[in-house]
Motif scaffolding. Structure first.
Motif, PDB file in Angstrom:
ATOM      1  N   ALA A   5       0.818  -1.191  -0.102  1.00 46.33           N
ATOM      2  CA  ALA A   5       0.085   0.086  -0.189  1.00 46.33           C
ATOM      3  C   ALA A   5       0.771   1.226  -0.020  1.00 46.33           C
ATOM      4  O   ALA A   5       0.750   2.308  -0.760  1.00 46.33           O
ATOM      5  N   ASN A   6       1.857   1.164   0.874  1.00 46.42           N
ATOM      6  CA  ASN A   6       2.902   2.444   0.925  1.00 46.42           C
ATOM      7  C   ASN A   6       3.690   2.587  -0.654  1.00 46.42           C
ATOM      8  O   ASN A   6       3.649   3.729  -0.973  1.00 46.42           O
ATOM      9  N   GLN A   7       4.015   1.501  -1.199  1.00 46.00           N
ATOM     10  CA  GLN A   7       4.614   1.656  -2.238  1.00 46.00           C
ATOM     11  C   GLN A   7       3.727   2.279  -3.432  1.00 46.00           C
ATOM     12  O   GLN A   7       4.137   3.102  -4.471  1.00 46.00           O
ATOM     13  N   LYS A   8       2.630   1.748  -3.457  1.00 42.21           N
ATOM     14  CA  LYS A   8       1.409   2.526  -4.352  1.00 42.21           C
ATOM     15  C   LYS A   8       1.257   3.919  -4.085  1.00 42.21           C
ATOM     16  O   LYS A   8       1.101   4.971  -5.076  1.00 42.21           O
ATOM     17  N   GLY A   9       1.231   4.217  -2.883  1.00 46.39           N
ATOM     18  CA  GLY A   9       1.060   5.876  -2.437  1.00 46.39           C
ATOM     19  C   GLY A   9       2.319   6.597  -3.009  1.00 46.39           C
ATOM     20  O   GLY A   9       2.279   7.461  -3.355  1.00 46.39           O
ATOM     21  N   VAL A  10       3.568   5.951  -2.743  1.00 42.51           N
ATOM     22  CA  VAL A  10       4.691   6.701  -3.055  1.00 42.51           C
ATOM     23  C   VAL A  10       4.748   6.850  -4.562  1.00 42.51           C
ATOM     24  O   VAL A  10       4.966   7.984  -5.200  1.00 42.51           O
ATOM     25  N   GLU A  11       4.483   5.778  -5.597  1.00 44.24           N
ATOM     26  CA  GLU A  11       4.189   5.952  -6.722  1.00 44.24           C
ATOM     27  C   GLU A  11       3.321   7.156  -7.278  1.00 44.24           C
ATOM     28  O   GLU A  11       3.594   7.873  -8.194  1.00 44.24           O
ATOM     29  N   LEU A  12       2.033   7.297  -6.454  1.00 50.20           N
ATOM     30  CA  LEU A  12       1.260   8.028  -6.992  1.00 50.20           C
ATOM     31  C   LEU A  12       1.857   9.621  -6.533  1.00 50.20           C
ATOM     32  O   LEU A  12       1.517  10.381  -7.672  1.00 50.20           O
ATOM     33  N   ARG A  13       2.185   9.720  -5.412  1.00 49.45           N
ATOM     34  CA  ARG A  13       2.804  10.879  -5.026  1.00 49.45           C
ATOM     35  C   ARG A  13       4.001  11.224  -6.116  1.00 49.45           C
ATOM     36  O   ARG A  13       4.257  12.500  -6.400  1.00 49.45           O
ATOM     37  N   LYS A  14       4.914  10.453  -6.321  1.00 46.82           N
ATOM     38  CA  LYS A  14       5.954  10.643  -7.294  1.00 46.82           C
ATOM     39  C   LYS A  14       5.334  11.191  -8.614  1.00 46.82           C
ATOM     40  O   LYS A  14       5.848  12.340  -9.124  1.00 46.82           O
ATOM     41  N   ASN A  15       4.464  10.497  -9.289  1.00 46.52           N
ATOM     42  CA  ASN A  15       3.918  10.988 -10.438  1.00 46.52           C
ATOM     43  C   ASN A  15       3.146  12.443 -10.369  1.00 46.52           C
ATOM     44  O   ASN A  15       3.230  13.105 -11.378  1.00 46.52           O
TER      45      ASN A  15
END
Length: 139
Positions: A105-115
């Motif tokens: 879940a955290n990894q998906k959140g990191v990817e979204l914020r990075k984008n």
């Protein structure tokens, strides 16, 4: 250019946050909401905890936490642990699969914020960082 009002700033911050949550719910396809992940994250950081303490820390009502924890236990992401000294006390703990779920879940959140932040220029990112650091020091 007209100076932005506090309402405009708050409104736009809320839009960004809400949009990120909607996007996260779409990409994190594990039949769990943000609140479930927050509960698991709390358990991951603090270890076994009383449900009332978790609810207080996360700003949830006890019935809401009961509902969330029921699903987490059912999915084998969390477990109920009876206190050996007082069997009436039941704590909530996290399983290995629960930890792995939080990490995904955290990894998906990191990817979204990075984008999201990649849409800003380097100068805008520096300004935003400075603003958040200043706000972080004032709370």
């Amino acid at each position: 250019m007209e100076e932005p009002t506090i309402f405009q700033i708050i409104n736009n911050m809320d839009k960004v946050t809400n949009n990120l949550i909607v996007q996260w719910n779409k990409v994190f396809d594990e039949d769990l909401g943000v609140s479930h992940i927050l509960v698991l994250g709390h358990l991951m950081v603090h270890g076994n905890s009383r449900p009332s303490d978790i609810a207080k820390e996360l700003g949830l009502t006890p019935p809401t936490l009961t509902h969330l924890s029921e699903k987490l236990v059912q999915k084998k992401l969390a477990l109920r642990i009876r206190d050996e000294s007082d069997r009436r006390i039941v704590n909530l703990g996290i399983t290995d699969e629960g930890i792995a779920t939080v990490q995904r879940a955290n990894q998906k959140g990191v990817e979204l914020r990075k984008n999201l932040f990649e849409k800003l220029t380097e100068e805008e990112r520096e300004q935003l960082l400075s603003i958040y650091e200043k706000l972080g020091r004032s709370v």
